[in-house]
Scaffold this motif. Structure first.
Motif: not given
Length: 721
Positions: A598-600, A619, A613, A594, A604, A659, A617
């Protein structure tokens, strides 16, 4: 995947690729490689400096190459093999048959077994089409016998053993031994072929590890010595087959790892019993002498490290021949006898007869003393050697032959990719390098470099490799990053004292004496991994939870002049390893899950103004170690094997506007630690052995998508669609 090899950089100009869409990948195959991890890369206008944990730098020769028997030089004409070569034999005309675990020679797809012509190039007409690793070869007349871990040859079932035509590679259909386990060694005599391996059934009969088969049919003869463990190698002398392996009993008697078996009766010679104390990997006969290699330290009633000569008569006493091989994890795998005066040995070692000889050496046939004028170090284990006319074919895990010894730091010219004389010899790992004028700044785990005591950080002359006597910050713990800006040198790491001051994990040093600034002192509370400068701002990443007296989890922005922490606060949940800035965007890589609200996962993009962020993303499924930005592409290296929605092993090109991973897929086979762009070149360092389909180990130079105007006609590039 098709491949086209272009020997001159000028031929690439006709390929025009848009920066946003990479259609091909290029790697500079003239650039030298190392034998261990590359953590750091830095460039001046003419030279590339590398640091890490290695002992060797040499030309990228691939996993096998012919070497001149008198000079040790790699011959001028040959084609690179892209995987391990585990066995080779002379073809009788100056070339070789080779076997192993490879899939390409030069630009041609060819798997597991091949014929190399006398000029070092692949014979494209000889193609047995084997479906698994080839471990053993034997040539007799018009037949080549193949042994290994395969199940079919030419689309026909031939488990572990087959015979093919020596001219065409077509299967000899009348020979079918139907083994049930791997074959490690072969000798054909015309009427019978001796076979060794890990099988328990072969030739339509039960045979443990060793058998004699009729060459007409592949059926087993009545000969059955029945060893109680695998046989790795053998040599035929008169009516005796001398065998070596992992057994303890054979031919009706106790014989540790080595024995002489009567070729008529299958009985062991109880009087000839050298009794090694470790497994035997190869036996080569020359007259009445047997040259033996393996993991032993005693054989023939005498102490011998991994290689020895023993008499084939009497009790099998060791002769005076003693190369005295040394190495931390040493072994000798291969022996080739050119004549009674010159013996070649290959394996995993660092010294022979007290002299530096990494993995390959030529020794005197009488006493085993290494030949002083024949030096051909390799960057990895040698597993096979064979003589054909005036060349020795060297194969194994090595991807470079006939290079130079360099410890943990080296320099290569940007024009040819070859190593220079620069040799500071740090005594431990180098984590980071920075070049400024005639000075190379190094940080890491070392305590000595350039001939002087220097703890974890040093300034080294860019030409001589000597440490500068006046500059000595003397850090008390590991330095992970060094950044130079004018007369200021910034350092980050695990230290708490540097430059004569208490400085916690980050410091500003002067370029005169290496003294720490008395006023610039952000004070982090844990390790700093990376520092990136952008205008008046310094971005810092690491393991800290506080810096500059303010809570900042693993990432922060500092005012460069005041060392004060700004309000920028992405608040990463996990370590930060890499930071790259492009315009108003800060790209971050690490082990976090994170960041920026944001969840990353591990990578990021953050706003340089707010720290939040963006929607970008990719991921990554594992850590990202390094980042570099080129136009609308973000290059990422690390531990991951999935990123941007695609399978990408350790290295990827990501679209900065989406992304997604781009179609460009270099397929590194090991972790990437460093990604850096200099001018129009992308440099990659890490733990990989292969990248972009080439055996370019640990360090590589890739072409960025714009395909720039040629700068040097000597550069050799491979292009892959």
């Amino acid at each position: 995947m098709s491949a086209r090899i272009f020997l001159q950089i000028a031929l690439l100009v006709s390929f025009v690729l848009a920066p946003a869409c990479v259609l091909a990948q290029t790697v500079n195959t003239s650039m030298w490689v190392t034998d261990g991890n590359v953590n750091a890369v830095a460039c001046s206008s003419t030279t590339m400096y590398i640091g890490g944990k290695f002992t060797y730098v040499g030309p990228c020769t691939g996993n096998a190459a012919p070497v001149n028997w008198t000079t040790g030089d790699v011959v001028s004409t040959y084609q690179k093999v892209n995987g391990r070569v585990m066995t080779s034999i002379a073809d009788g005309y100056g070339g070789w048959y080779i076997g192993g675990n490879f899939t390409k020679i030069g630009s041609t797809s060819v798997s597991y077994v091949a014929h190399i012509k006398a000029n070092g190039t692949l014979d494209p007409t000889w193609s047995p089409k084997v479906d698994g690793v080839v471990l053993a070869l034997s040539l007799y007349g018009q037949r080549v016998y193949l042994g290994g871990n395969f199940t079919t040859v030419g689309g026909v079932s031939r488990p572990y053993l087959a015979a093919v035509d020596s001219a065409t590679g077509k299967l000899v259909t009348t020979f079918n031994a139907n083994a049930n386990g791997a074959v490690n060694a072969l000798i054909s005599t015309g009427t019978v072929v001796y076979v060794a391996g890990s099988f328990t059934s072969i030739g339509q009969d039960g045979r443990n590890y060793l058998a004699s088969l009729y060459t007409a049919t592949g059926d087993a003869t009545l000969w059955n010595p029945a060893p109680d463990g695998p046989v790795n190698s053998f040599a035929l002398v008169g009516n005796q087959l001398f065998i070596g392996g992992g057994f303890q009993n054979v031919g009706g008697g106790a014989h540790q790892y080595i024995a002489a078996i009567n070729t008529s009766t299958g009985k062991g010679n109880d009087y000839w019993n050298p009794g090694a104390n470790g497994a035997i990997t190869q036996i080569v006969a020359s007259g009445t002498t047997l040259f033996v290699a393996g993991n032993f330290t005693r054989i023939g009633y005498t102490a011998r490290n991994w290689v020895a000569a023993i008499n084939s008569f009497g009790q099998g006493i060791a002769t005076y021949w003693n190369p005295n091989v040394e190495g931390d994890f040493g072994c000798v795998n291969a022996i080739a006898v050119f004549n009674d005066a010159n013996i070649y040995i290959g394996g995993n070692f660092t010294k022979v007869g007290g002299l530096d000889r990494h993995n390959l050496a030529m020794v005197d046939g009488t006493n085993g003393t290494p030949k002083a004028t024949w030096v051909a170090h390799t960057n990895g284990e040698v597993q096979s050697l064979s003589v054909s006319y005036n060349s020795i074919y060297v194969g194994g895990l090595c991807t470079s032959i006939d290079g130079q010894l360099r410890t943990n730091a080296a320099a290569m010219t940007l024009t040819s990719g070859a190593v220079t004389a620069w040799e500071p010899k740090p005594d431990n790992v180098v984590n980071t390098l920075a070049v400024s004028g005639q000075t190379v700044y190094a940080g890491g785990e070392f305590h000595g470099i350039g001939g002087l005591v220097r703890n974890h950080i040093a300034a080294v002359d860019a030409v001589s490799g000597k440490a500068k006597t006046e500059w000595n910050p003397n850090a008390n713990n590991i330095v992970k990053t060094v950044v130079v800006s004018g007369s200021n040198i910034y350092a980050g790491g695990a230290f708490t004292n540097i430059g004569g001051q208490s400085r916690y994990y980050i410091a500003l040093l002067d370029n005169a004496l290496g003294k720490a600034s008395t006023t610039w002192n952000p004070i982090a509370d844990s390790t700093v991994n990376c520092i990136t400068l952008s205008g008046s701002t310094m971005y810092v990443g690491g393991q800290f939870a506080k810096i500059g007296g303010v809570v900042r989890n693993r990432i922060a922005a500092l005012n460069i002049s005041t060392a004060k922490t700004t309000s920028w606060d992405p608040n990463a949940k996990g370590w930060v390893h890499a930071i790259a800035v492009a315009d108003s965007t800060v790209y971050v890589g690490g082990g976090f899950t994170s960041i920026g609200g944001q969840t990353r996962n591990r990578i990021a993009a953050l706003s340089a103004s707010t720290g939040l962020a963006t929607s970008w993303n990719p991921n990554a499924n594992m850590d990202v170690n390094s980042l570099a930005v080129w136009g609308s592409t973000v290059y990422a290296g690390g531990k991951f094997y999935k990123i941007g929605g695609q399978t990408r092993n350790y290295f990827a090109a990501l679209d900065a506007t989406t992304n997604n991973a781009r179609s460009w897929n270099p397929k590194a086979d090991g972790e990437v630690f460093k990604v850096m762009i200099v001018g129009e070149r992308l440099y990659v360092g890490g733990a990989f052995k292969s990248i972009v389909g080439e055996p370019q180990s640990y360090i590589a130079q890739l072409r960025l998508p714009a395909l720039p105007t040629p700068k040097n006609a000597a550069e050799t590039w491979a292009v892959y669609d």
